[in-house]
Scaffold this motif. Structure first.
Motif, mmCIF file in Angstrom:
data_model
loop_
_atom_site.group_PDB
_atom_site.id
_atom_site.type_symbol
_atom_site.label_atom_id
_atom_site.label_comp_id
_atom_site.label_asym_id
_atom_site.label_seq_id
_atom_site.Cartn_x
_atom_site.Cartn_y
_atom_site.Cartn_z
ATOM 1 N N ALA A 70 -5.123 -14.080 -1.587
ATOM 2 C CA ALA A 70 -3.596 -14.331 -1.834
ATOM 3 C C ALA A 70 -2.950 -13.422 -0.854
ATOM 4 O O ALA A 70 -1.810 -12.755 -1.172
ATOM 5 C CB ALA A 70 -3.409 -13.900 -3.230
ATOM 6 N N ASP A 71 -3.209 -13.404 0.396
ATOM 7 C CA ASP A 71 -2.582 -12.653 1.582
ATOM 8 C C ASP A 71 -2.429 -11.259 1.169
ATOM 9 O O ASP A 71 -1.218 -10.602 1.438
ATOM 10 C CB ASP A 71 -1.205 -13.656 1.777
ATOM 11 C CG ASP A 71 -1.684 -14.915 2.459
ATOM 12 O OD1 ASP A 71 -2.856 -15.030 2.921
ATOM 13 O OD2 ASP A 71 -0.593 -15.730 2.417
ATOM 14 N N ARG A 72 -3.221 -10.498 0.570
ATOM 15 C CA ARG A 72 -2.840 -9.029 0.157
ATOM 16 C C ARG A 72 -3.475 -8.353 1.633
ATOM 17 O O ARG A 72 -4.481 -8.524 1.789
ATOM 18 C CB ARG A 72 -3.981 -8.738 -0.820
ATOM 19 C CG ARG A 72 -3.303 -9.354 -2.218
ATOM 20 C CD ARG A 72 -3.946 -8.515 -3.485
ATOM 21 N NE ARG A 72 -3.302 -7.245 -3.614
ATOM 22 C CZ ARG A 72 -3.501 -6.649 -4.622
ATOM 23 N NH1 ARG A 72 -4.520 -6.388 -5.704
ATOM 24 N NH2 ARG A 72 -3.054 -5.150 -4.571
ATOM 25 N N ASN A 73 -2.570 -7.727 2.113
ATOM 26 C CA ASN A 73 -2.678 -6.959 3.231
ATOM 27 C C ASN A 73 -2.886 -5.429 3.092
ATOM 28 O O ASN A 73 -2.019 -5.042 2.458
ATOM 29 C CB ASN A 73 -1.390 -7.199 4.282
ATOM 30 C CG ASN A 73 -1.341 -8.620 4.692
ATOM 31 O OD1 ASN A 73 -1.793 -9.637 5.223
ATOM 32 N ND2 ASN A 73 0.019 -9.186 4.231
ATOM 33 N N LEU A 74 -3.943 -5.001 3.575
ATOM 34 C CA LEU A 74 -4.317 -3.735 3.096
ATOM 35 C C LEU A 74 -4.427 -2.695 4.331
ATOM 36 O O LEU A 74 -5.459 -3.031 5.267
ATOM 37 C CB LEU A 74 -5.884 -3.773 2.168
ATOM 38 C CG LEU A 74 -5.755 -4.703 0.975
ATOM 39 C CD1 LEU A 74 -7.096 -4.551 0.154
ATOM 40 C CD2 LEU A 74 -4.759 -4.246 -0.022
ATOM 41 N N ALA A 75 -3.573 -1.775 4.388
ATOM 42 C CA ALA A 75 -3.777 -0.668 5.564
ATOM 43 C C ALA A 75 -4.564 0.321 4.914
ATOM 44 O O ALA A 75 -4.424 0.679 3.905
ATOM 45 C CB ALA A 75 -2.199 -0.333 5.655
ATOM 46 N N VAL A 76 -5.385 1.032 6.059
ATOM 47 C CA VAL A 76 -6.086 2.041 5.386
ATOM 48 C C VAL A 76 -5.385 3.526 5.809
ATOM 49 O O VAL A 76 -4.965 3.720 7.002
ATOM 50 C CB VAL A 76 -7.555 1.792 5.901
ATOM 51 C CG1 VAL A 76 -7.517 1.793 7.295
ATOM 52 C CG2 VAL A 76 -8.359 2.947 5.252
ATOM 53 N N ARG A 77 -5.428 4.419 5.023
ATOM 54 C CA ARG A 77 -4.921 5.587 5.221
ATOM 55 C C ARG A 77 -6.316 6.614 5.210
ATOM 56 O O ARG A 77 -6.912 6.917 4.095
ATOM 57 C CB ARG A 77 -3.913 6.159 4.283
ATOM 58 C CG ARG A 77 -3.634 7.723 4.506
ATOM 59 C CD ARG A 77 -2.745 7.934 5.886
ATOM 60 N NE ARG A 77 -2.208 9.463 5.895
ATOM 61 C CZ ARG A 77 -3.090 10.263 6.689
ATOM 62 N NH1 ARG A 77 -4.185 10.124 7.133
ATOM 63 N NH2 ARG A 77 -2.399 11.716 6.892
ATOM 64 N N TRP A 78 -6.831 7.222 6.360
ATOM 65 C CA TRP A 78 -8.053 7.865 6.262
ATOM 66 C C TRP A 78 -7.729 9.319 6.911
ATOM 67 O O TRP A 78 -7.027 9.286 8.078
ATOM 68 C CB TRP A 78 -8.989 7.143 7.281
ATOM 69 C CG TRP A 78 -10.397 7.760 7.162
ATOM 70 C CD1 TRP A 78 -11.056 8.229 6.267
ATOM 71 C CD2 TRP A 78 -11.288 7.362 8.189
ATOM 72 N NE1 TRP A 78 -12.318 8.515 6.540
ATOM 73 C CE2 TRP A 78 -12.621 8.024 7.986
ATOM 74 C CE3 TRP A 78 -11.294 6.305 9.441
ATOM 75 C CZ2 TRP A 78 -13.499 7.826 8.659
ATOM 76 C CZ3 TRP A 78 -12.402 6.312 10.155
ATOM 77 C CH2 TRP A 78 -13.556 7.116 9.752
ATOM 78 N N ALA A 79 -8.295 10.271 6.346
ATOM 79 C CA ALA A 79 -8.015 11.618 7.006
ATOM 80 C C ALA A 79 -8.660 11.757 8.353
ATOM 81 O O ALA A 79 -8.108 12.454 8.948
ATOM 82 C CB ALA A 79 -8.827 12.859 6.112
#
Length: 813
Positions: free
Chosen positions: A419-428
């Motif tokens: 459903a077009d869920r766009n997921l950005a990743v925050r990584w240390a």
């Protein structure tokens, strides 16, 4: 000579390349490959290979001497650090060239250049995770330190100097099979290698996506019970009773967290394609002189990683007039990573801490050129990624970068049904850092203060740095750059439409869990949670509890400890999880429902000594039974979401059984009747017995045959002839000797800090990456038997010692 077995293995490999769908691509042209002057024949080393030599290189400031012992361990003596690390780079390239090249290409998302189209999605994920982005940021930090940059430049120059004089005949055999050649080294490649280690050790410790799905099917109180933060049976790294200061960073939970986050029942279809092994852990411990026979500390370490040929580690000694370090290095990076010098010893285990979160992004349109953030459309930074594909056209991918980090998943990658869920990743690991500086300083450290100063710059992946010194100090720090989270932050996908769910700061380094010189006289870590529930910060992760219980129980009762005692603990097969479970399982089984082989297997299980030894049948029966039971309990529940929700960790299920509170989940949702716990346990045992009967018919009821411990070449199934399969070892991930099918102790080290240093070590492989060398896998037999090599800690007066077998001289023109 090693030529006959090597030629036989290579012939098998060529046949497999031709027959098994060409896993390496096209079959190499027979003319060049079989050429006596240039082909694979040149990779076969005689058993009496001569490693003596004299080399001349521009850029060296003085002579460097390398003394090889009978295991091909180089003892490098240099008059200055630049020359020292130049030669270390040269040696890494000479003995591990294909390894360092392959690993850094894979890290950069360039595996398709070697493996073809089947690696495209792997490469996309590497790039969307921001591996090169992270390495570029690390390089900024490295370049800001002029002295460190100079040392890294020297190391890189050493690798390239070897490649500059490399002939076609001397190319590693893998290049001849793959019809490829190595490329020039750079400081960025070293940074990439370290980021690959960050991924390996920190990307398997979070379950944000599957836990988001769990949130869609369980109530909040159920989630707390199924995924508790502090196990009842925890024996933490920092001794219980330690008083922690009040937190200096107190993050504020957003006012809308309940409605937008905790009570949001939306699921996530996207899942990582390449998820590191969650068992990437380790053991380390140290005992003070008050508990040893000699009165001096002993330190032990055994990092558990995917086992490979060539080995992940390269043993080496590095000496200048100002320091003398010994241990294992990571080919592709300078310094000793785990080891000792004449004053201290150190080791590491993985913290298992979660340092990676996902945020849902709202793009303005399909161009992904802008996203909604803090009530306005904010431009993204677009990176067009060209993925070059062997024997095919390039593939292009567009990656959008946001304030959180790169968008790893969207409707163009691994998320078409989401459903077009766009997921950005925050990584240390995306933040600028210089982990190499930690190891440089540890190589030269003299005392506790030096150790404490050295580890400050280590940020990701979080590690438990254990320490012991000749002066008697022992210590451990859980070190990394850990976000200071409000309760529950980062367990699930978070809203990314404003700044309210951003990390609000990091836990100050001095407030990371640590201990020094405890009254009990020992410290240990085995990937368990670092501190009990009194620690003031929220520290989610994927912790492993059982090994720490066993190690702590053993160390607490030991005295007059010797290195031999530490060797025995390293190779301990006792299954503490089975010790807890067996009485509960035996009491629940309805014996009257069993017959034939089922009763026979039950009797073996009942009388088992709880050792996961190679010849154990009880361990095989237990593990098959326990795996089947966990599936029977949880599979129906977790399958209510698609993809499946996070599995509760083993220790949680054990503690539910011990509290006799698992009845609610014993019932199978997919059947009309209501199952009791006894029914479920009995059914699971009967199913396991059916599998066990089949295994027994194949001769695989003993544990080592069932487990099939193996060490594969880096190219795995593509080069089966270069692997070592069916090793006669036992163990398991929850056992101190944590060996699984192709995973386990990658380096066992014991350092006794007496005068002159008494040290032992072994890794399952050899110094050479060449399958045609006797040093390719010569240590496996030692490791397999649970034995050790004595680490020869060489000094200036040892240059004519009989332990020197070859000498390689480096001179300036």
């Amino acid at each position: 000579m090693r030529i006959v077995p090597f030629l036989s293995s290579t012939a098998v490999t060529i046949a497999l390349v031709a027959l098994l769908n060409n896993p390496l691509g096209k079959v190499p042209p027979p003319g060049p490959f079989f050429s006596p002057q240039y082909g694979f024949w040149q990779n076969a080393e005689p058993i009496n290979q001569d490693y003596n030599g004299t080399l001349t290189f521009d850029g060296l400031q003085g002579p460097v001497e390398v003394y090889f012992d009978d295991r091909l361990v180089p003892h490098v003596f240099a008059s200055n650090e630049e020359d020292l690390y130049f030669v270390q780079g040269y040696l890494h390239a000479r003995f591990r060239l294909f390894q360092i090249d392959l690993q850094t290409r894979a890290a950069a998302g360039r595996a398709s250049e070697l493996a073809g189209s089947k690696a495209i999605n792997f490469d996309k994920e590497q790039r969307r995770l921001g591996m090169v982005f992270a390495a570029e940021n690390a390089l900024k930090e490295i370049n800001a330190d002029v002295k460190f940059r100079t040392l890294l430049d020297a190391y890189t120059a050493g690798i390239n100097s070897y490649m500059d004089q490399l002939t076609e005949a001397a190319l590693p055999i893998e290049y001849k099979l793959m019809q490829n050649k190595p490329e020039k080294w750079s400081n960025l490649k070293t940074a990439l290698l370290l980021e690959m280690m960050s991924k390996m050790l920190s990307s398997g410790t979070e379950n944000d996506l599957t836990s988001t799905n769990a949130k869609s099917i369980f109530m909040p109180e159920e989630l707390q019970q199924l995924y508790p933060q502090v196990p009842d049976s925890l024996l933490p790294i920092v001794p219980i009773g330690t008083k922690f200061p009040n937190p200096s960073v107190v993050p504020i939970k957003p006012a809308n967290a309940d409605s937008l986050y905790f009570n949001n029942k939306a699921t996530v279809q996207a899942q990582p394609l390449d998820r590191p092994d969650p068992n990437n852990g380790s053991n380390n411990w140290t005992v003070a002189g008050s508990k040893t026979k000699s009165g001096f500390p002993i330190l032990a370490n055994d990092p558990h990683l995917e086992l490979s040929l060539p080995s992940i580690w390269f043993e080496i000694q590095l000496k200048t007039p100002t320091h003398n370090s010994y241990g294992v290095s990571l080919p592709g990076a300078p310094f000793v990573v785990i080891g000792f010098n004449d004053s201290i010893a150190w080791g590491v285990t993985n913290s298992q801490r979660d340092v990676k979160d996902y945020y849902e992004i709202k793009f303005k349109d399909q161009s992904r050129s802008a996203y909604w953030y803090n009530n306005q459309w904010v431009p993204t930074k677009i990176r067009i990624e060209e993925i070059k594909v062997k024997d095919s056209l390039s593939v292009y991918d567009t990656v959008a970068y946001t304030i959180f980090g790169p968008v790893q998943f969207d409707n163009s990658f691994s998320n078409a049904a989401a459903a077009d869920r766009n997921l950005a990743v925050r990584w240390a690991a995306h933040d600028p850092s210089n982990e190499g500086l930690t190891f440089y300083k540890l190589n030269k450290a003299h005392n506790y203060l030096d150790y404490e100063d050295a580890i400050r710059t280590f940020t990701c992946p979080g590690q438990n740095f254990i320490f012991a010194s000749r002066t008697g100090d022992i210590a451990i720090w859980q070190q990394g750059r850990f976000p200071a989270r409000w309760e529950g932050q980062g367990l699930y996908v978070m809203p990314g439409q404003d700044s309210s769910f951003l990390w609000q700061g990091n836990i100050p380094q001095q407030e990371n869990p640590h201990a020094i010189n405890p009254a009990r006289g020992y410290l240990q870590s085995a990937n368990q949670r670092a501190a009990d529930g009194t620690y003031p910060y929220f520290i989610p992760g994927s912790y492993i509890t059982a090994r720490g219980i066993r190690i702590d129980n053993k160390l607490s009762t030991m005295s007059n400890i010797t290195p031999k005692d530490m060797m025995e603990l390293h190779t301990d097969y006792f299954n503490v999880s089975a010790e807890d479970l067996r009485p509960v399982l035996l009491s629940a089984i309805e014996v009257e429902q069993l017959q034939g082989k089922e009763l026979e297997y039950l009797e073996i299980f009942r009388n088992w000594d709880l050792m996961a030894s190679p010849d154990s049948k009880g361990q095989t029966i237990f593990q098959c039974f326990w795996d089947t039971l966990q599936s029977s309990i949880w599979l129906d529940e977790l399958s209510r979401s698609k993809p499946m929700a996070t599995w509760p960790i083993e220790r949680t299920t054990i503690e539910w059984l011990l509290r006799d509170t698992l009845h609610i989940y014993a019932d199978d949702l997919n059947t009309p009747q209501r199952e009791t716990l006894a029914m479920t346990v009995t059914s699971a045992f009967k199913k396991a017995a059916s599998v066990l009967a089949s295994k027994e018919a194949e001769g695989k009821l003993v544990w080592s045959r069932y487990l099939n411990p193996s060490i594969y070449h880096l190219l795995k199934d593509a080069l089966p002839a270069f692997a070592r399969k069916g090793l006669a070892v036992g163990g398991y991930g929850n056992v101190v000797n944590a060996i699984k099918h192709s995973h386990g102790p990658s380096w066992r080290m014991i350092v006794h800090l007496v005068d002159g240093i008494e040290a032992y070590g072994v890794f399952p492989g050899g110094q050479s990456g060449n399958p045609g060398s006797r040093f390719y896998d010569n240590n496996i037999a030692v490791w397999e038997k649970g034995e050790y090599n004595r680490c020869w800690y060489m000094h200036d007066g040892d240059r004519n010692n009989e332990q020197v077998k070859w000498m390689l001289k480096f001179n300036k023109p």
